[in-house]
Design a protein around this motif. Structure first.
Motif, PDB file in Angstrom:
ATOM      1  N   PHE A  16       0.806  -1.223  -0.156  1.00 21.98           N
ATOM      2  CA  PHE A  16       0.004  -0.033   0.059  1.00 21.98           C
ATOM      3  C   PHE A  16       0.978   1.383  -0.050  1.00 21.98           C
ATOM      4  N   ILE A  17       1.967   1.354   0.854  1.00 25.22           N
ATOM      5  CA  ILE A  17       2.649   2.370   0.783  1.00 25.22           C
ATOM      6  C   ILE A  17       3.624   2.466  -0.279  1.00 25.22           C
ATOM      7  N   GLN A  18       3.941   1.481  -0.846  1.00 24.90           N
ATOM      8  CA  GLN A  18       4.826   1.605  -2.019  1.00 24.90           C
ATOM      9  C   GLN A  18       4.092   2.021  -3.132  1.00 24.90           C
ATOM     10  N   GLU A  19       2.734   1.823  -3.426  1.00 24.50           N
ATOM     11  CA  GLU A  19       1.969   2.200  -4.229  1.00 24.50           C
ATOM     12  C   GLU A  19       1.678   3.635  -4.465  1.00 24.50           C
ATOM     13  N   ALA A  20       1.384   4.055  -3.182  1.00 22.29           N
ATOM     14  CA  ALA A  20       1.090   5.388  -2.770  1.00 22.29           C
ATOM     15  C   ALA A  20       2.345   6.292  -3.272  1.00 22.29           C
ATOM     16  N   MET A  21       3.467   5.855  -2.879  1.00 19.38           N
ATOM     17  CA  MET A  21       4.786   6.674  -3.066  1.00 19.38           C
ATOM     18  C   MET A  21       5.030   6.471  -4.588  1.00 19.38           C
ATOM     19  N   THR A  22       4.631   5.823  -5.242  1.00 21.11           N
ATOM     20  CA  THR A  22       5.006   5.284  -6.569  1.00 21.11           C
ATOM     21  C   THR A  22       3.949   6.546  -7.393  1.00 21.11           C
ATOM     22  N   LYS A  23       2.822   6.376  -6.928  1.00 23.14           N
ATOM     23  CA  LYS A  23       1.694   7.297  -7.516  1.00 23.14           C
ATOM     24  C   LYS A  23       2.273   8.988  -7.329  1.00 23.14           C
ATOM     25  N   LEU A  24       2.971   9.117  -6.283  1.00 26.94           N
ATOM     26  CA  LEU A  24       3.241  10.376  -6.026  1.00 26.94           C
ATOM     27  C   LEU A  24       4.909  10.918  -6.785  1.00 26.94           C
ATOM     28  N   GLY A  25       5.205   9.919  -7.289  1.00 25.72           N
ATOM     29  CA  GLY A  25       6.328   9.989  -8.283  1.00 25.72           C
ATOM     30  C   GLY A  25       7.462   9.615  -7.869  1.00 25.72           C
ATOM     31  N   LEU A  26       8.019   9.014  -6.741  1.00 26.18           N
ATOM     32  CA  LEU A  26       9.042   8.363  -6.428  1.00 26.18           C
ATOM     33  C   LEU A  26       9.338   7.147  -7.313  1.00 26.18           C
ATOM     34  N   PRO A  27      10.575   6.971  -7.781  1.00 20.09           N
ATOM     35  CA  PRO A  27      11.062   5.589  -8.593  1.00 20.09           C
ATOM     36  C   PRO A  27      10.719   4.509  -7.831  1.00 20.09           C
ATOM     37  N   GLU A  28      10.203   3.483  -8.555  1.00 22.37           N
ATOM     38  CA  GLU A  28       9.887   2.080  -7.947  1.00 22.37           C
ATOM     39  C   GLU A  28      10.670   1.779  -7.011  1.00 22.37           C
ATOM     40  N   ALA A  29      12.239   1.718  -7.216  1.00 25.45           N
ATOM     41  CA  ALA A  29      13.005   1.337  -6.129  1.00 25.45           C
ATOM     42  C   ALA A  29      12.973   2.110  -4.845  1.00 25.45           C
ATOM     43  N   ASP A  30      13.125   3.374  -4.892  1.00 26.56           N
ATOM     44  CA  ASP A  30      12.820   4.299  -3.964  1.00 26.56           C
ATOM     45  C   ASP A  30      11.579   4.132  -3.000  1.00 26.56           C
ATOM     46  N   ALA A  31      10.522   4.040  -3.693  1.00 31.25           N
ATOM     47  CA  ALA A  31       9.152   3.595  -3.100  1.00 31.25           C
ATOM     48  C   ALA A  31       9.266   2.451  -2.415  1.00 31.25           C
ATOM     49  N   LEU A  32      10.052   1.485  -2.818  1.00 31.62           N
ATOM     50  CA  LEU A  32      10.085   0.221  -2.066  1.00 31.62           C
ATOM     51  C   LEU A  32      10.689   0.399  -0.971  1.00 31.62           C
ATOM     52  N   THR A  33      11.863   1.009  -0.869  1.00 28.72           N
ATOM     53  CA  THR A  33      12.787   1.359   0.097  1.00 28.72           C
ATOM     54  C   THR A  33      11.881   2.056   1.122  1.00 28.72           C
ATOM     55  N   VAL A  34      11.435   3.151   0.832  1.00 27.77           N
ATOM     56  CA  VAL A  34      10.398   4.033   1.780  1.00 27.77           C
ATOM     57  C   VAL A  34       9.474   3.322   2.391  1.00 27.77           C
ATOM     58  N   ALA A  35       8.561   2.339   1.448  1.00 30.43           N
ATOM     59  CA  ALA A  35       7.499   1.574   2.016  1.00 30.43           C
ATOM     60  C   ALA A  35       8.220   0.461   3.068  1.00 30.43           C
ATOM     61  N   THR A  36       9.066  -0.337   2.871  1.00 27.79           N
ATOM     62  CA  THR A  36       9.692  -1.237   3.584  1.00 27.79           C
ATOM     63  C   THR A  36       9.970  -0.693   4.996  1.00 27.79           C
ATOM     64  N   LEU A  37      10.786   0.591   4.948  1.00 26.85           N
ATOM     65  CA  LEU A  37      11.135   1.094   6.140  1.00 26.85           C
ATOM     66  C   LEU A  37      10.006   1.824   7.120  1.00 26.85           C
ATOM     67  N   MET A  38       8.998   2.034   6.392  1.00 34.81           N
ATOM     68  CA  MET A  38       7.884   2.695   7.289  1.00 34.81           C
ATOM     69  C   MET A  38       6.828   1.625   7.798  1.00 34.81           C
ATOM     70  N   ALA A  39       6.739   0.238   7.009  1.00 33.65           N
ATOM     71  CA  ALA A  39       6.226  -0.839   7.469  1.00 33.65           C
ATOM     72  C   ALA A  39       6.947  -1.319   8.563  1.00 33.65           C
ATOM     73  N   GLU A  40       8.292  -1.494   8.405  1.00 33.95           N
ATOM     74  CA  GLU A  40       9.146  -2.117   9.637  1.00 33.95           C
ATOM     75  C   GLU A  40       8.998  -1.068  10.503  1.00 33.95           C
ATOM     76  N   ALA A  41       8.889   0.206  10.801  1.00 33.25           N
ATOM     77  CA  ALA A  41       8.584   1.084  11.690  1.00 33.25           C
ATOM     78  C   ALA A  41       7.552   0.800  12.507  1.00 33.25           C
ATOM     79  N   ASP A  42       6.460   0.384  11.672  1.00 30.81           N
ATOM     80  CA  ASP A  42       5.089  -0.005  12.599  1.00 30.81           C
ATOM     81  C   ASP A  42       5.268  -1.155  13.219  1.00 30.81           C
ATOM     82  N   LEU A  43       5.970  -1.984  12.440  1.00 34.36           N
ATOM     83  CA  LEU A  43       5.916  -3.670  13.091  1.00 34.36           C
ATOM     84  C   LEU A  43       7.196  -3.185  14.223  1.00 34.36           C
TER      85      LEU A  43
END
Length: 98
Positions: A16-43
């Motif tokens: 979900f976070i990766q898709e949102a970040m990609t739609k906001l213009g982040l490159p796929e790889a960067d969106a994946l990195t941000v999404a992973t770190l944000m989800a890990e923070a919640d975890l």
């Protein structure tokens, strides 16, 4: 009336976070990195650094406050950490891997 409690899997939250970040213009790889770190923070219970920041990040990206395609470069490297010039991007802090 309160909403029923919902459980979201780590992989679904990250997607979900990766898709949102990609739609906001982040490159796929960067969106994946941000999404992973944000989800890990919640975890790990660091809720203030997880998905709750997504609306704030989206507003800043849309307002031009974050550079979604920065030219990040290392400006100083020492044992245990790197200092980077992030050029207005979302700052991601992670210990340097040995």
């Amino acid at each position: 009336m309160s909403q029923p409690e919902m459980t979201v899997t780590f992989s679904r939250l990250k997607a979900f976070i990766q898709e949102a970040m990609t739609k906001l213009g982040l490159p796929e790889a960067d969106a994946l990195t941000v999404a992973t770190l944000m989800a890990e923070a919640d975890l790990q219970g660091s809720d203030g650094h997880g998905v709750t920041r997504l609306p704030q990040y989206a507003r800043r990206i849309k307002a031009g406050g974050f550079n979604v395609r920065p030219n990040i470069r290392v400006v100083r490297e020492q044992a245990g950490h790197l200092a980077c010039s992030c050029r207005g991007s979302i700052k991601i802090h992670r210990p340097r891997q040995a």
